[in-house]
Design a protein around this motif. Structure first.
Motif, PDB file in Angstrom:
ATOM      1  N   GLU A  26       0.833  -1.210   0.000  1.00 37.50           N
ATOM      2  CA  GLU A  26       0.000   0.000   0.000  1.00 37.50           C
ATOM      3  C   GLU A  26       0.863   1.253   0.000  1.00 37.50           C
ATOM      4  O   GLU A  26       0.563   2.213  -0.711  1.00 37.50           O
ATOM      5  CB  GLU A  26      -0.946  -0.003   1.206  1.00 37.50           C
ATOM      6  N   GLU A  27       1.935   1.240   0.784  1.00 36.41           N
ATOM      7  CA  GLU A  27       2.852   2.380   0.797  1.00 36.41           C
ATOM      8  C   GLU A  27       3.488   2.570  -0.582  1.00 36.41           C
ATOM      9  O   GLU A  27       3.627   3.693  -1.073  1.00 36.41           O
ATOM     10  CB  GLU A  27       3.927   2.176   1.865  1.00 36.41           C
ATOM     11  N   PHE A  28       3.883   1.463  -1.196  1.00 37.56           N
ATOM     12  CA  PHE A  28       4.461   1.508  -2.544  1.00 37.56           C
ATOM     13  C   PHE A  28       3.472   2.138  -3.528  1.00 37.56           C
ATOM     14  O   PHE A  28       3.841   3.008  -4.315  1.00 37.56           O
ATOM     15  CB  PHE A  28       4.841   0.097  -2.994  1.00 37.56           C
ATOM     16  N   LEU A  29       2.226   1.693  -3.470  1.00 36.17           N
ATOM     17  CA  LEU A  29       1.208   2.206  -4.393  1.00 36.17           C
ATOM     18  C   LEU A  29       0.971   3.702  -4.196  1.00 36.17           C
ATOM     19  O   LEU A  29       0.832   4.440  -5.173  1.00 36.17           O
ATOM     20  CB  LEU A  29      -0.094   1.423  -4.228  1.00 36.17           C
ATOM     21  N   LYS A  30       0.927   4.149  -2.956  1.00 37.33           N
ATOM     22  CA  LYS A  30       0.726   5.579  -2.685  1.00 37.33           C
ATOM     23  C   LYS A  30       1.892   6.405  -3.224  1.00 37.33           C
ATOM     24  O   LYS A  30       1.686   7.461  -3.831  1.00 37.33           O
ATOM     25  CB  LYS A  30       0.544   5.818  -1.188  1.00 37.33           C
ATOM     26  N   GLY A  31       3.104   5.939  -2.991  1.00 32.45           N
ATOM     27  CA  GLY A  31       4.267   6.645  -3.505  1.00 32.45           C
ATOM     28  C   GLY A  31       4.311   6.658  -5.020  1.00 32.45           C
ATOM     29  O   GLY A  31       4.669   7.665  -5.635  1.00 32.45           O
ATOM     30  N   ALA A  32       3.928   5.548  -5.619  1.00 28.66           N
ATOM     31  CA  ALA A  32       3.900   5.464  -7.081  1.00 28.66           C
ATOM     32  C   ALA A  32       2.873   6.441  -7.648  1.00 28.66           C
ATOM     33  O   ALA A  32       3.145   7.149  -8.622  1.00 28.66           O
ATOM     34  CB  ALA A  32       3.577   4.037  -7.512  1.00 28.66           C
ATOM     35  N   GLU A  33       1.717   6.494  -7.022  1.00 31.58           N
ATOM     36  CA  GLU A  33       0.667   7.397  -7.501  1.00 31.58           C
ATOM     37  C   GLU A  33       1.126   8.845  -7.430  1.00 31.58           C
ATOM     38  O   GLU A  33       0.821   9.640  -8.322  1.00 31.58           O
ATOM     39  CB  GLU A  33      -0.614   7.196  -6.694  1.00 31.58           C
TER      40      GLU A  33
END
Length: 120
Positions: free
Chosen positions: A68-75
């Motif tokens: 989830e942290e990865f996805l937020k940073g990617a977004e």
């Protein structure tokens, strides 16, 4: 369909498109393979897709909080729609024709930075 084929032709044809997809998928698989298992794909090399690249973050079974942290940073970087299938979880990178090599390089850079920050 005709417009897509014309676009492919303007890009240099099928051989050029095949080279691009191989380059894009290789960039991502290289990060996965060189992460000491931090990024993990269960797909055998001989069966790997060059268009859809699924993986987990946080070693074999994945760590949902890290993902989830990865996805937020990617977004935040404009890298969207990376969330894996709702039944499987993880991350799924699509490298279709509209995704440029530069887009993939942005993702690869982010993956490397995320790995450095979170790997144990």
């Amino acid at each position: 369909m005709g417009r897509v084929l014309q676009w492919v032709d303007r890009q240099g044809g099928l051989d050029v498109m095949a080279e691009l997809i191989t380059k894009k998928s290789s960039l991502i698989y290289d990060v996965i393979e060189n992460s000491n298992g931090f990024y993990n794909t269960s797909v055998a090399k001989k069966n790997r897709s060059r268009m859809n690249i699924p993986f987990r973050i946080g070693y074999v079974n994945g760590d949902e909080a890290l993902e989830e942290e990865f996805l937020k940073g990617a977004e935040a970087l404009g890298l969207i729609q990376l969330k894996g299938h709702s039944l499987v979880g993880g991350i799924r990178v699509s490298t279709y024709n509209a995704v440029t090599v530069e887009d993939v390089q942005t993702l690869v850079s982010y993956m490397k930075d995320f790995h450095k920050k979170h790997a144990k």
